[in-house]
Design a protein around this motif. Structure first.
Motif, PDB file in Angstrom:
ATOM      1  N   ALA A  17       5.334  -7.409 -14.512  1.00  0.00           N
ATOM      2  CA  ALA A  17       5.215  -7.392 -13.053  1.00  0.00           C
ATOM      3  C   ALA A  17       6.124  -6.334 -12.439  1.00  0.00           C
ATOM      4  N   ARG A  18       7.324  -6.202 -12.979  1.00  0.00           N
ATOM      5  CA  ARG A  18       8.282  -5.214 -12.466  1.00  0.00           C
ATOM      6  C   ARG A  18       7.727  -3.793 -12.591  1.00  0.00           C
ATOM      7  N   SER A  19       6.890  -3.554 -13.572  1.00  0.00           N
ATOM      8  CA  SER A  19       6.351  -2.211 -13.819  1.00  0.00           C
ATOM      9  C   SER A  19       5.074  -1.921 -13.046  1.00  0.00           C
ATOM     10  N   VAL A  20       4.591  -2.879 -12.266  1.00  0.00           N
ATOM     11  CA  VAL A  20       3.375  -2.649 -11.482  1.00  0.00           C
ATOM     12  C   VAL A  20       3.725  -1.767 -10.282  1.00  0.00           C
ATOM     13  N   ALA A  21       3.053  -0.641 -10.176  1.00  0.00           N
ATOM     14  CA  ALA A  21       3.252   0.255  -9.035  1.00  0.00           C
ATOM     15  C   ALA A  21       2.474  -0.257  -7.833  1.00  0.00           C
ATOM     16  N   ASP A  22       2.956   0.047  -6.645  1.00  0.00           N
ATOM     17  CA  ASP A  22       2.289  -0.423  -5.422  1.00  0.00           C
ATOM     18  C   ASP A  22       0.821  -0.011  -5.386  1.00  0.00           C
ATOM     19  N   ARG A  37      -3.058  -7.685  -7.155  1.00  0.00           N
ATOM     20  CA  ARG A  37      -2.245  -8.422  -6.175  1.00  0.00           C
ATOM     21  C   ARG A  37      -2.591  -9.914  -6.171  1.00  0.00           C
ATOM     22  N   ASN A  38      -3.868 -10.240  -6.344  1.00  0.00           N
ATOM     23  CA  ASN A  38      -4.278 -11.647  -6.385  1.00  0.00           C
ATOM     24  C   ASN A  38      -3.821 -12.321  -7.662  1.00  0.00           C
ATOM     25  N   LEU A  39      -3.891 -11.592  -8.764  1.00  0.00           N
ATOM     26  CA  LEU A  39      -3.413 -12.131 -10.037  1.00  0.00           C
ATOM     27  C   LEU A  39      -1.914 -12.412  -9.967  1.00  0.00           C
ATOM     28  N   LEU A  40      -1.154 -11.490  -9.400  1.00  0.00           N
ATOM     29  CA  LEU A  40       0.283 -11.714  -9.238  1.00  0.00           C
ATOM     30  C   LEU A  40       0.554 -12.897  -8.304  1.00  0.00           C
ATOM     31  N   ALA A  68      -8.585 -23.220  -4.801  1.00  0.00           N
ATOM     32  CA  ALA A  68      -8.633 -23.572  -3.384  1.00  0.00           C
ATOM     33  C   ALA A  68      -8.728 -22.343  -2.487  1.00  0.00           C
ATOM     34  N   ALA A  69      -8.078 -21.257  -2.880  1.00  0.00           N
ATOM     35  CA  ALA A  69      -8.094 -20.023  -2.091  1.00  0.00           C
ATOM     36  C   ALA A  69      -7.738 -18.861  -3.011  1.00  0.00           C
ATOM     37  N   VAL A  70      -8.133 -17.665  -2.610  1.00  0.00           N
ATOM     38  CA  VAL A  70      -7.748 -16.477  -3.369  1.00  0.00           C
ATOM     39  C   VAL A  70      -6.275 -16.214  -3.068  1.00  0.00           C
ATOM     40  N   PRO A  71      -5.425 -16.243  -4.086  1.00  0.00           N
ATOM     41  CA  PRO A  71      -4.000 -16.051  -3.846  1.00  0.00           C
ATOM     42  C   PRO A  71      -3.691 -14.594  -3.487  1.00  0.00           C
ATOM     43  N   ASP A  72      -2.632 -14.423  -2.730  1.00  0.00           N
ATOM     44  CA  ASP A  72      -2.202 -13.075  -2.374  1.00  0.00           C
ATOM     45  C   ASP A  72      -0.687 -13.024  -2.421  1.00  0.00           C
ATOM     46  N   LEU A  73      -0.136 -11.870  -2.168  1.00  0.00           N
ATOM     47  CA  LEU A  73       1.302 -11.649  -2.256  1.00  0.00           C
ATOM     48  C   LEU A  73       1.913 -11.481  -0.884  1.00  0.00           C
ATOM     49  N   GLY A  74       3.123 -11.997  -0.732  1.00  0.00           N
ATOM     50  CA  GLY A  74       3.909 -11.712   0.449  1.00  0.00           C
ATOM     51  C   GLY A  74       4.804 -10.510   0.176  1.00  0.00           C
ATOM     52  N   PRO A  75       5.528 -10.039   1.179  1.00  0.00           N
ATOM     53  CA  PRO A  75       6.348  -8.846   1.007  1.00  0.00           C
ATOM     54  C   PRO A  75       7.503  -9.014   0.022  1.00  0.00           C
ATOM     55  N   GLY A  76       7.959 -10.234  -0.215  1.00  0.00           N
ATOM     56  CA  GLY A  76       9.092 -10.444  -1.109  1.00  0.00           C
ATOM     57  C   GLY A  76       8.717 -10.804  -2.529  1.00  0.00           C
ATOM     58  N   TRP A  77       7.489 -10.517  -2.928  1.00  0.00           N
ATOM     59  CA  TRP A  77       7.007 -10.981  -4.236  1.00  0.00           C
ATOM     60  C   TRP A  77       7.803 -10.415  -5.403  1.00  0.00           C
ATOM     61  N   ARG A  78       8.339  -9.215  -5.278  1.00  0.00           N
ATOM     62  CA  ARG A  78       9.067  -8.616  -6.399  1.00  0.00           C
ATOM     63  C   ARG A  78      10.357  -9.369  -6.716  1.00  0.00           C
ATOM     64  N   GLU A  79      10.909 -10.066  -5.759  1.00  0.00           N
ATOM     65  CA  GLU A  79      12.071 -10.921  -5.996  1.00  0.00           C
ATOM     66  C   GLU A  79      11.640 -12.352  -6.313  1.00  0.00           C
ATOM     67  N   GLU A  80      10.598 -12.822  -5.633  1.00  0.00           N
ATOM     68  CA  GLU A  80      10.163 -14.215  -5.767  1.00  0.00           C
ATOM     69  C   GLU A  80       9.549 -14.522  -7.133  1.00  0.00           C
ATOM     70  N   ARG A 131      -3.547  -5.328 -19.140  1.00  0.00           N
ATOM     71  CA  ARG A 131      -4.773  -4.531 -19.254  1.00  0.00           C
ATOM     72  C   ARG A 131      -5.121  -3.862 -17.933  1.00  0.00           C
ATOM     73  N   ALA A 132      -4.944  -4.577 -16.820  1.00  0.00           N
ATOM     74  CA  ALA A 132      -5.307  -4.028 -15.513  1.00  0.00           C
ATOM     75  C   ALA A 132      -4.383  -2.896 -15.091  1.00  0.00           C
ATOM     76  N   THR A 133      -3.156  -2.880 -15.610  1.00  0.00           N
ATOM     77  CA  THR A 133      -2.176  -1.879 -15.181  1.00  0.00           C
ATOM     78  C   THR A 133      -1.820  -0.890 -16.289  1.00  0.00           C
ATOM     79  N   GLY A 134      -2.531  -0.953 -17.412  1.00  0.00           N
ATOM     80  CA  GLY A 134      -2.340   0.023 -18.481  1.00  0.00           C
ATOM     81  C   GLY A 134      -1.024  -0.102 -19.226  1.00  0.00           C
ATOM     82  N   GLN A 135      -0.521  -1.327 -19.346  1.00  0.00           N
ATOM     83  CA  GLN A 135       0.746  -1.537 -20.036  1.00  0.00           C
ATOM     84  C   GLN A 135       0.517  -2.122 -21.425  1.00  0.00           C
ATOM     85  N   ASP A 136       1.444  -1.833 -22.324  1.00  0.00           N
ATOM     86  CA  ASP A 136       1.421  -2.456 -23.642  1.00  0.00           C
ATOM     87  C   ASP A 136       1.772  -3.928 -23.492  1.00  0.00           C
ATOM     88  N   TYR A 137       1.230  -4.741 -24.396  1.00  0.00           N
ATOM     89  CA  TYR A 137       1.457  -6.176 -24.283  1.00  0.00           C
ATOM     90  C   TYR A 137       1.511  -6.819 -25.661  1.00  0.00           C
TER      91      TYR A 137
END
Length: 195
Positions: A17-22, A37-40, A68-80, A131-137
């Motif tokens: 998650a830390r390596s995901v670019a905006d 963003r929804n996955l996060l 119940a709903a499509v999840p989304d991110l708030g502005p503080g997600w990188r800390e939360e 896979r969505a962000t092209g990172q090794d896993y």
């Protein structure tokens, strides 16, 4: 299901998650209808819900269906998100989390089953995110074993196509354990297919 330390897997997820670019937040994932963003957002919600399920702190976080709903991110997600992942791992280190009954996603289930479910969520969504962000896993082996066992058992459920998983995607017999788990989860281990 035996007790598994989820800390190594939550650490891997936090690193991904830390390596995901905006600019990657709107990228497609292997989860139909969900962008990165929804996955996060889903990972953040499930971390809180399963933390509370481990603590047997039942209420709104454990009663809400994941659909119940499509999840989304708030502005503080990188800390939360890293904080929620740490709290999740810590809660599941308590042996009491794996005993008795609890609830997650509005479903009552034994603690050991909830532990297997969250291991599956962390491993498979780690793959989705990588896979969505092209990172090794490379998932934590203990979490992968727990997820694989859960998914293998779920593969025989006659109602699985109407629940959390799509139809099993066949993989070659010599596929890696991770690819086999991904196929059991209803995903194509080759996603995304590039021309």
């Amino acid at each position: 299901m035996t007790m598994v330390d989820l800390g190594p897997q939550t650490t891997i997820l936090a690193r991904l998650a830390r390596s995901v670019a905006d600019e990657q937040l709107t990228a497609a994932t292997s989860c139909p209808g969900l962008a990165v963003r929804n996955l996060l957002g889903h990972l953040l919600m499930l971390s809180v819900a399963f933390r509370d399920a481990a603590r047997k702190d039942l209420g709104p976080t454990t009663d809400t269906s994941p659909t119940a709903a499509v999840p989304d991110l708030g502005p503080g997600w990188r800390e939360e998100l890293p904080k929620a992942l740490d709290e999740l791992a810590d809660a599941w280190r308590d042996p009491a989390a794996w005993t008795g009954d609890t609830r997650a996603g509005g479903v009552d289930l034994p603690g050991a089953v909830a532990g297997a479910v969250v291991a599956d969520e962390l491993v498979i969504h780690g793959w989705d995110l990588a896979r969505a962000t092209g990172q090794d896993y490379a998932p934590d082996p203990a979490a992968l074993d727990a997820a694989f066992g859960f998914l293998l058992a779920a593969a025989d459920d006659p109602d699985r196509d109407e629940g959390l998983f799509g139809p099993v995607v066949p993989v070659p017999p010599d596929a890696s354990r991770l690819d086999r788990a991904v196929g059991l989860s209803g995903r194509d281990p080759g996603w995304p297919r590039r021309a």
